[in-house]
Design a protein around this motif. Structure first.
Motif, mmCIF file in Angstrom:
data_model
loop_
_atom_site.group_PDB
_atom_site.id
_atom_site.type_symbol
_atom_site.label_atom_id
_atom_site.label_comp_id
_atom_site.label_asym_id
_atom_site.label_seq_id
_atom_site.Cartn_x
_atom_site.Cartn_y
_atom_site.Cartn_z
ATOM 1 N N TRP A 8 0.892 -1.168 0.000
ATOM 2 C CA TRP A 8 0.000 0.000 0.000
ATOM 3 C C TRP A 8 0.925 1.211 0.000
ATOM 4 O O TRP A 8 1.206 1.785 1.054
ATOM 5 C CB TRP A 8 -0.895 0.029 1.238
ATOM 6 N N ASP A 9 1.423 1.541 -1.186
ATOM 7 C CA ASP A 9 2.397 2.618 -1.291
ATOM 8 C C ASP A 9 1.823 3.888 -0.661
ATOM 9 O O ASP A 9 0.717 4.298 -1.003
ATOM 10 C CB ASP A 9 2.753 2.847 -2.769
ATOM 11 N N ALA A 10 2.576 4.484 0.237
ATOM 12 C CA ALA A 10 2.211 5.763 0.873
ATOM 13 C C ALA A 10 1.075 5.678 1.907
ATOM 14 O O ALA A 10 0.613 6.709 2.404
ATOM 15 C CB ALA A 10 1.879 6.836 -0.158
ATOM 16 N N ALA A 11 0.626 4.476 2.261
ATOM 17 C CA ALA A 11 -0.404 4.369 3.310
ATOM 18 C C ALA A 11 0.170 4.953 4.604
ATOM 19 O O ALA A 11 1.286 4.636 5.008
ATOM 20 C CB ALA A 11 -0.825 2.932 3.510
ATOM 21 N N SER A 46 12.648 8.255 -1.313
ATOM 22 C CA SER A 46 11.947 7.970 -2.569
ATOM 23 C C SER A 46 11.389 6.544 -2.504
ATOM 24 O O SER A 46 11.965 5.664 -1.865
ATOM 25 C CB SER A 46 12.934 8.067 -3.733
ATOM 26 N N SER A 47 10.270 6.340 -3.219
ATOM 27 C CA SER A 47 9.697 4.992 -3.305
ATOM 28 C C SER A 47 10.693 4.022 -3.947
ATOM 29 O O SER A 47 10.693 2.836 -3.632
ATOM 30 C CB SER A 47 8.404 5.004 -4.127
ATOM 31 N N ALA A 48 11.540 4.518 -4.852
ATOM 32 C CA ALA A 48 12.533 3.662 -5.522
ATOM 33 C C ALA A 48 13.502 3.081 -4.493
ATOM 34 O O ALA A 48 13.787 1.878 -4.484
ATOM 35 C CB ALA A 48 13.303 4.478 -6.555
ATOM 36 N N ALA A 50 13.045 3.012 -1.116
ATOM 37 C CA ALA A 50 12.352 2.240 -0.084
ATOM 38 C C ALA A 50 12.005 0.827 -0.561
ATOM 39 O O ALA A 50 12.299 -0.160 0.117
ATOM 40 C CB ALA A 50 11.078 2.974 0.329
ATOM 41 N N TRP A 51 11.391 0.716 -1.751
ATOM 42 C CA TRP A 51 10.966 -0.617 -2.204
ATOM 43 C C TRP A 51 12.149 -1.505 -2.556
ATOM 44 O O TRP A 51 12.058 -2.735 -2.491
ATOM 45 C CB TRP A 51 9.975 -0.512 -3.371
ATOM 46 N N THR A 52 13.287 -0.892 -2.938
ATOM 47 C CA THR A 52 14.472 -1.715 -3.205
ATOM 48 C C THR A 52 15.001 -2.294 -1.893
ATOM 49 O O THR A 52 15.316 -3.487 -1.816
ATOM 50 C CB THR A 52 15.556 -0.892 -3.936
ATOM 51 N N LEU A 245 -2.266 5.507 -3.834
ATOM 52 C CA LEU A 245 -2.282 6.483 -2.737
ATOM 53 C C LEU A 245 -1.149 7.488 -2.862
ATOM 54 O O LEU A 245 -1.312 8.670 -2.544
ATOM 55 C CB LEU A 245 -2.139 5.768 -1.388
ATOM 56 N N ASP A 246 0.014 7.031 -3.315
ATOM 57 C CA ASP A 246 1.166 7.914 -3.464
ATOM 58 C C ASP A 246 0.830 9.012 -4.484
ATOM 59 O O ASP A 246 0.937 10.207 -4.202
ATOM 60 C CB ASP A 246 2.388 7.082 -3.882
ATOM 61 N N ASP A 247 0.363 8.587 -5.667
ATOM 62 C CA ASP A 247 0.048 9.568 -6.717
ATOM 63 C C ASP A 247 -1.117 10.467 -6.315
ATOM 64 O O ASP A 247 -1.114 11.666 -6.590
ATOM 65 C CB ASP A 247 -0.295 8.837 -8.020
ATOM 66 N N SER A 285 3.542 -0.268 3.869
ATOM 67 C CA SER A 285 3.791 0.942 3.089
ATOM 68 C C SER A 285 5.256 1.345 3.205
ATOM 69 O O SER A 285 5.934 1.005 4.173
ATOM 70 C CB SER A 285 2.880 2.090 3.526
ATOM 71 N N ASP A 286 5.725 2.053 2.179
ATOM 72 C CA ASP A 286 7.130 2.460 2.111
ATOM 73 C C ASP A 286 7.397 3.767 2.858
ATOM 74 O O ASP A 286 8.512 4.084 3.229
ATOM 75 C CB ASP A 286 7.580 2.594 0.647
ATOM 76 N N HIS A 287 6.332 4.551 3.049
ATOM 77 C CA HIS A 287 6.394 5.837 3.759
ATOM 78 C C HIS A 287 4.960 6.302 3.876
ATOM 79 O O HIS A 287 4.084 5.765 3.202
ATOM 80 C CB HIS A 287 7.226 6.873 2.978
ATOM 81 N N GLY A 288 4.723 7.289 4.714
ATOM 82 C CA GLY A 288 3.406 7.911 4.745
ATOM 83 C C GLY A 288 3.448 9.211 3.972
ATOM 84 O O GLY A 288 4.376 9.457 3.199
ATOM 85 N N ASP A 304 3.508 15.306 0.506
ATOM 86 C CA ASP A 304 4.757 14.627 0.125
ATOM 87 C C ASP A 304 5.130 13.592 1.197
ATOM 88 O O ASP A 304 4.516 13.521 2.256
ATOM 89 C CB ASP A 304 5.871 15.655 -0.093
ATOM 90 N N HIS A 305 6.166 12.820 0.887
ATOM 91 C CA HIS A 305 6.515 11.670 1.713
ATOM 92 C C HIS A 305 6.851 12.050 3.160
ATOM 93 O O HIS A 305 7.508 13.042 3.405
ATOM 94 C CB HIS A 305 7.701 10.931 1.099
ATOM 95 N N ASP A 306 6.411 11.214 4.063
ATOM 96 C CA ASP A 306 6.669 11.390 5.485
ATOM 97 C C ASP A 306 7.285 10.089 6.005
ATOM 98 O O ASP A 306 6.640 9.035 6.001
ATOM 99 C CB ASP A 306 5.333 11.679 6.197
HETATM 100 ZN ZN LIG Z 1 5.954 5.519 -2.293
#
Ligand SMILES: [Zn+2]
Length: 369
Positions: A8-11, A46-48, A50-52, A245-247, A285-288, A304-306
């Motif tokens: 859940w990206d950005a949850a 960045s999501s890049a 975090a997910w890596t 959610l991120d977008d 999630s990778d970040h909030g 933006d990312h938290d």
């Molecule tokens: Zn993300």
């Protein structure tokens, strides 16, 4: 399937308690999921990146994926001082974010923008979590899996893969499944409308609705792929990325839109879990997200990312704290005992020239580049 992981990206932790989300509430084990130092303290990831870290178990200092818009990070003599400064909380968030996201990138990861090389799957030299298993993975939408390589399972490339029609390399492994995934329906991660992040005159609701449609279609496609391929494959582990959610939160702060997005994610996750029926489910999630007004003057980012608001929830105890814990915990669940991270056996992905320009355009669609 033994373990199904749903991204859940950005949850965002504080949102999850705010809305009515029966699937999320049904998960008995929960906690915060934070990035490693220095990204936790610097307040941006960045999501890049975090997910890596999440999917390899390797920290940033080893995998080098700073963000989608740069090449691989190869270090710089000033990196230590920049990271030190970026973690000083007396500095305003904007300055810390620029130091970690821009200055470090510019010094150690090549040129940003249209002409600069972008990271891709061939730059990640570590195994992803499903590559440790004897069985197969059913992996859908994990970032930086393009170009796709020969692997144990079925993999649908995540962002920043080009769209199926414009890709010069396969976007699905095995390749014969490409037309099952991209059959003219809504599966995919890019939407046709311009993001309000790039053009403030675009209205938020129709743009966000397209992302909702994409998420629902991706969830349905995941189930379709599972049903179509599981008779001949033994799926041990699965991954599905729901990244809307991120977008959406980059593009709006409207609570009714954000609520719709969480409710849809919760519902489609339930539908996927019911269809696949895994032994264990892990949502993460990778970040909030947080309001961006104070620290993002360069774009029309609403949020933006938290780094303090990432979460995990599961049917079993995973005891996660940091992104680096995720791959070891999944392997532990699968009773695979080995050291993590491990380098990939071969880097023999044969690729045609990557379409840098197209990838740049797709990143722009998402408001990144
Ligand atoms: Zn993300």
């Amino acid at each position: 399937m033994e373990t199904l992981v749903i991204g859940w990206d950005a949850a965002t932790s504080r949102h999850l308690s705010q809305f009515d989300l029966p699937f999320w509430e049904s998960l008995s084990e929960k906690g915060k999921l934070l990035p490693e130092y220095p990204f936790d303290k610097a307040g941006y990831i960045s999501s890049a990146n975090a997910w890596t870290t999440i999917s390899t178990g390797a920290p940033f200092s080893e995998h080098g994926m700073l963000g989608f818009v740069y090449g691989p990070y190869s270090g710089h003599q000033l990196a230590g001082s920049i990271q030190y400064l970026a973690t000083q909380t007396w500095l305003p968030p904007l300055i810390r974010r620029i130091l970690i996201g821009r200055v470090m990138g510019a010094l150690g990861a090549g040129t940003k923008g249209e002409k600069g090389d972008k990271v891709n799957s061939t730059n990640i030299s570590y195994k992803r979590f499903w590559e440790y298993t004897e069985g197969d993975g059913l992996i859908y939408g994990l970032p930086l899996t393009y170009p796709i390589w020969e692997t144990n399972g079925v993999v649908v490339s995540g962002i920043p893969a080009p769209k199926f029609e414009e890709a010069s390399n396969p976007v699905v492994y095995p390749e014969q499944l490409e037309e099952t995934v991209y059959d003219g329906g809504d599966a995919g991660y890019y939407v046709e409308k311009e993001s309000p992040v790039n053009d403030p005159s675009v209205s938020e609701r129709p743009y966000c609705d397209q992302h909702l449609q994409r998420m629902e279609a991706n969830a349905e496609k995941y189930v379709e792929l599972y049903e179509k391929t599981s008779p001949e494959r033994e799926f041990e582990v699965g991954f599905l990325m729901l990244r809307g959610l991120d977008d959406i939160m980059h593009a709006t702060e409207d609570t009714s839109i954000i609520r719709d997005a969480y409710e849809l994610i919760d519902r489609v996750t339930r539908e996927v879990v019911d269809a696949v029926d895994p032994e264990t489910t892990l949502v993460l999630s990778d970040h909030g997200m947080r309001p961006a007004s104070d620290y993002r003057p360069d774009k029309q980012m609403r949020m933006d990312h938290d780094t303090t608001q990432g979460v995990w929830g599961a049917t079993d105890s995973f005891e996660l704290e940091r992104h680096t814990d995720v791959t070891p915990a999944i392997l532990d669940r699968l009773q695979i005992d080995c050291e993590v991270p491990k380098k990939r056996d071969s880097t023999d992905t044969v690729t045609s020239a990557l379409e840098n320009e197209v990838i740049h355009e797709r990143l722009e669609d998402l408001g990144y580049a």
